[in-house]
Design an enzyme around this catalytic site. Sequence first.
Site, PDB file in Angstrom:
ATOM      1  N   THR A   1       5.621  58.907  64.932  1.00 26.90           N
ATOM      2  CA  THR A   1       7.018  58.721  65.342  1.00 26.90           C
ATOM      3  C   THR A   1       7.391  57.241  65.309  1.00 26.90           C
ATOM      4  O   THR A   1       8.430  56.850  64.757  1.00 26.90           O
ATOM      5  CB  THR A   1       7.255  59.305  66.749  1.00 26.90           C
ATOM      6  OG1 THR A   1       6.738  60.633  66.779  1.00 26.90           O
ATOM      7  CG2 THR A   1       8.723  59.325  67.091  1.00 26.90           C
TER       8      THR A   1
ATOM      9  N   ASP B   1       5.913  65.178  74.031  1.00 25.95           N
ATOM     10  CA  ASP B   1       7.136  64.378  74.171  1.00 25.95           C
ATOM     11  C   ASP B   1       6.850  63.491  75.393  1.00 25.95           C
ATOM     12  O   ASP B   1       5.675  63.255  75.718  1.00 25.95           O
ATOM     13  CB  ASP B   1       8.375  65.278  74.367  1.00 25.95           C
ATOM     14  CG  ASP B   1       9.694  64.509  74.218  1.00 25.95           C
ATOM     15  OD1 ASP B   1      10.122  64.266  73.087  1.00 25.95           O
ATOM     16  OD2 ASP B   1      10.296  64.115  75.247  1.00 25.95           O
TER      17      ASP B   1
ATOM     18  N   SER C   1       3.761  66.501  62.459  1.00 25.92           N
ATOM     19  CA  SER C   1       3.329  67.744  63.103  1.00 25.92           C
ATOM     20  C   SER C   1       3.301  68.877  62.078  1.00 25.92           C
ATOM     21  O   SER C   1       2.391  69.707  62.069  1.00 25.92           O
ATOM     22  CB  SER C   1       4.296  68.128  64.231  1.00 25.92           C
ATOM     23  OG  SER C   1       3.984  67.451  65.429  1.00 25.92           O
TER      24      SER C   1
ATOM     25  N   LYS D   1      12.472  73.276  71.986  1.00 28.42           N
ATOM     26  CA  LYS D   1      12.006  72.225  72.900  1.00 28.42           C
ATOM     27  C   LYS D   1      11.646  72.872  74.224  1.00 28.42           C
ATOM     28  O   LYS D   1      12.179  73.927  74.561  1.00 28.42           O
ATOM     29  CB  LYS D   1      13.128  71.200  73.124  1.00 28.42           C
ATOM     30  CG  LYS D   1      12.645  69.868  73.648  1.00 28.42           C
ATOM     31  CD  LYS D   1      12.186  68.975  72.527  1.00 28.42           C
ATOM     32  CE  LYS D   1      11.557  67.699  73.004  1.00 28.42           C
ATOM     33  NZ  LYS D   1      11.301  66.760  71.903  1.00 28.42           N
TER      34      LYS D   1
HETATM   35  P1  NDP Z   1       5.819  58.517  76.573  1.00 29.11           P
HETATM   36  O1  NDP Z   1       5.746  59.349  77.781  1.00 29.11           O
HETATM   37  O2  NDP Z   1       4.580  58.223  75.797  1.00 29.11           O
HETATM   38  O3  NDP Z   1       6.514  57.116  76.900  1.00 29.11           O
HETATM   39  C1  NDP Z   1       7.788  57.058  77.440  1.00 29.11           C
HETATM   40  C2  NDP Z   1       8.140  55.608  77.693  1.00 29.11           C
HETATM   41  O4  NDP Z   1       9.511  55.506  78.013  1.00 29.11           O
HETATM   42  C3  NDP Z   1       7.378  55.007  78.853  1.00 29.11           C
HETATM   43  O5  NDP Z   1       7.237  53.640  78.654  1.00 29.11           O
HETATM   44  C4  NDP Z   1       8.313  55.318  80.020  1.00 29.11           C
HETATM   45  O6  NDP Z   1       8.136  54.467  81.140  1.00 29.11           O
HETATM   46  C5  NDP Z   1       9.663  55.061  79.368  1.00 29.11           C
HETATM   47  N1  NDP Z   1      10.673  55.870  80.026  1.00 29.11           N
HETATM   48  C6  NDP Z   1      10.751  57.222  80.070  1.00 29.11           C
HETATM   49  N2  NDP Z   1      11.794  57.616  80.795  1.00 29.11           N
HETATM   50  C7  NDP Z   1      12.395  56.488  81.228  1.00 29.11           C
HETATM   51  C8  NDP Z   1      13.533  56.229  82.019  1.00 29.11           C
HETATM   52  N3  NDP Z   1      14.268  57.237  82.518  1.00 29.11           N
HETATM   53  N4  NDP Z   1      13.872  54.928  82.231  1.00 29.11           N
HETATM   54  C9  NDP Z   1      13.131  53.920  81.740  1.00 29.11           C
HETATM   55  N5  NDP Z   1      12.026  54.107  80.988  1.00 29.11           N
HETATM   56  C10 NDP Z   1      11.671  55.371  80.742  1.00 29.11           C
HETATM   57  O7  NDP Z   1       6.905  59.231  75.636  1.00 29.11           O
HETATM   58  P2  NDP Z   1       7.149  59.037  74.072  1.00 29.11           P
HETATM   59  O8  NDP Z   1       6.882  57.646  73.672  1.00 29.11           O
HETATM   60  O9  NDP Z   1       6.462  60.143  73.379  1.00 29.11           O
HETATM   61  O10 NDP Z   1       8.712  59.349  73.972  1.00 29.11           O
HETATM   62  C11 NDP Z   1       9.701  58.331  74.032  1.00 29.11           C
HETATM   63  C12 NDP Z   1      10.999  58.823  73.417  1.00 29.11           C
HETATM   64  O11 NDP Z   1      10.766  59.200  72.055  1.00 29.11           O
HETATM   65  C13 NDP Z   1      11.616  60.072  74.068  1.00 29.11           C
HETATM   66  O12 NDP Z   1      13.025  59.992  73.948  1.00 29.11           O
HETATM   67  C14 NDP Z   1      11.127  61.208  73.186  1.00 29.11           C
HETATM   68  O13 NDP Z   1      11.955  62.331  73.267  1.00 29.11           O
HETATM   69  C15 NDP Z   1      11.209  60.535  71.829  1.00 29.11           C
HETATM   70  N6  NDP Z   1      10.411  61.113  70.760  1.00 29.11           N
HETATM   71  C16 NDP Z   1       9.066  61.290  70.893  1.00 29.11           C
HETATM   72  C17 NDP Z   1       8.315  61.813  69.853  1.00 29.11           C
HETATM   73  C18 NDP Z   1       6.838  61.919  69.923  1.00 29.11           C
HETATM   74  O14 NDP Z   1       6.234  62.279  68.905  1.00 29.11           O
HETATM   75  N7  NDP Z   1       6.192  61.599  71.024  1.00 29.11           N
HETATM   76  C19 NDP Z   1       8.981  62.249  68.612  1.00 29.11           C
HETATM   77  C20 NDP Z   1      10.379  61.937  68.527  1.00 29.11           C
HETATM   78  C21 NDP Z   1      11.059  61.402  69.589  1.00 29.11           C
HETATM   79  P3  NDP Z   1       7.300  54.978  82.441  1.00 29.11           P
HETATM   80  O15 NDP Z   1       5.855  54.837  82.041  1.00 29.11           O
HETATM   81  O16 NDP Z   1       7.701  54.063  83.531  1.00 29.11           O
HETATM   82  O17 NDP Z   1       7.672  56.396  82.678  1.00 29.11           O
HETATM   83  O1  2IT Z   2      11.370  64.847  69.633  1.00 30.57           O
HETATM   84  C1  2IT Z   2      10.461  65.132  68.820  1.00 30.57           C
HETATM   85  O2  2IT Z   2      10.694  65.241  67.624  1.00 30.57           O
HETATM   86  C2  2IT Z   2       9.108  65.329  69.346  1.00 30.57           C
HETATM   87  N1  2IT Z   2       8.896  65.153  70.547  1.00 30.57           N
HETATM   88  C3  2IT Z   2       8.009  65.750  68.430  1.00 30.57           C
HETATM   89  C4  2IT Z   2       8.041  67.232  68.171  1.00 30.57           C
HETATM   90  C5  2IT Z   2       6.860  67.795  67.429  1.00 30.57           C
HETATM   91  O3  2IT Z   2       6.833  69.026  67.331  1.00 30.57           O
HETATM   92  O4  2IT Z   2       6.002  67.066  66.929  1.00 30.57           O
END
Ligand code: NDP
Ligand code: 2IT
Length: 447
Positions: free
Chosen positions: A211, A167, A379, A127
């Site tokens: 995801t 992420d 991925s 990561k």
């Molecule tokens: P994005 O940046 O696309 O979206 C994040 C969302 O969560 C936004 O709505 C953001 O709001 C909100 N958010 C983030 N931090 C906070 C906080 N501290 N308090 C309140 N709201 C918050 O990220 P993703 O959707 O990609 O990721 C979301 C989660 O999923 C994370 O935990 C990530 O690690 C996990 N994840 C993502 C994967 C992926 O493929 N993208 C894969 C597996 C897990 P704001 O716009 O206000 O910041």
């Molecule tokens: O938390 C996760 O699994 C991710 N942000 C996606 C990682 C990836 O390599 O697609």
Amino acid sequence: MLDSTLQATLDGVLARNPGEPEFHQAVREVFDSLAVVQERHPEYHDMAILTRLCEPERQIIFRVPWVDDRGNVQVNRGFRVEFNSALGPYKGGLRFRESVNLGIIKFLGFEQIFKNSLTGLPIGGGKGGSDFDPAGKSDGEVMRFCQSFMTELHRHIGEHTDVPAGDIGVGAREIGYLFGQYKRLTNRYEAGVLTGKGLDWGGSLVRKEATGYGATIFAQEMLGARGTSVEGRRTVVSGSGNVAIYAIEKVQQLGGIAITASDSSGYVIDEDGIDLELLKQIKEVERGRISEYAERRGGRSRFVSDGSVWNVPGDVALPCATQNELHERDAKKLVENGVIAVSEGANMPCTPTAVEIFRDAGVAFGPGKAANAGGVATSALEMQQNASRDAWTFDYTEERLTDIMRQIHTNCLETAEEFGRPGDYVLGANVAGFRKVADAMMAFGVI
Ligand code: NDP
Ligand code: 2IT
């Protein structure tokens, strides 16, 4: 309760990684599950598998200087933690957000090892990220930051070495700038070095959706195991980024009704079900705030700036925002309101106490390392397509994703059963994910 050897190993890990509460939390949870494995496999202890697993193979921390639109020099900190490569090249996303620090990257990298193992695909765990926040920055600023970040990172990654992706704060735009700089610096079109790429330049169909789709499919599987389904179910979702949007899309495809979305400013509740096209327009296209959803949608929708989205009654909960966003009181409220399944789209969104409350109440609980594995799994499918210079159809790729999620679900369930804890997906995910990595490490000797 951990036995004394396991406790001593855990104490050692915690002591040598001070000031990293999220990393401690992630490690503790895995140790709790592994007590049952240690009894049956003393050889893991003899070979110090857990001690080695908790120590990243490599940690890279670097300066990221860049120039903002006013001509001021800015300095951020970049991270890449290459945690474990027993099963394949390090694989895992990059997070760009102000709150990023080494402990957060380590918790994410640690979880990634087990998650990636569960996918059944040949990927190790890693990561990275930075304390840079793209929110409020111009495209030019984001580009210059990404170019500077990659100027250092490129020496450490490669399609057979380490393959980053997105992420929080890292989507197609950032991956584009990062890939462009990697290509320029190396003079190679090495598509497999990053995933989450655009569809015109080596990306995979379904990666963007994967995801969120996967987290909902995992909920569907857990409900299926209890003889019911997502259909007709009120679903409470947090977040409004990549994961949340496509979790909602899959809920709707399965006949459920998703009634909430949130961001760091508050949440919206829409009794008629979230209008996904409007949400995508505001969040994916305009990069706006969630309050705009209620302003433009009207009807039975409203924005709530204070209070928790988990106070909204629902049958299914999908936390899709960030770590430790669902606390003890939220879990109690959800249980009181009759929740039957919780599937973690985000990484570690539920606190340990919240997870206990769900377990004690008999709620089906899908931990992130199983429930959100669809993203990294797809991925790996993107890497397969890059390696064979091929591009699969949407339907074929989605079928593979669905199969992978079902296999993960079955694997967790069967492993939990094998160790005498039927229905405990946390134990199932940790043990099943761990065993494969541990056996590969045993085969390789002490390295
Ligand atoms: P994005 O940046 O696309 O979206 C994040 C969302 O969560 C936004 O709505 C953001 O709001 C909100 N958010 C983030 N931090 C906070 C906080 N501290 N308090 C309140 N709201 C918050 O990220 P993703 O959707 O990609 O990721 C979301 C989660 O999923 C994370 O935990 C990530 O690690 C996990 N994840 C993502 C994967 C992926 O493929 N993208 C894969 C597996 C897990 P704001 O716009 O206000 O910041
Ligand atoms: O938390 C996760 O699994 C991710 N942000 C996606 C990682 C990836 O390599 O697609």
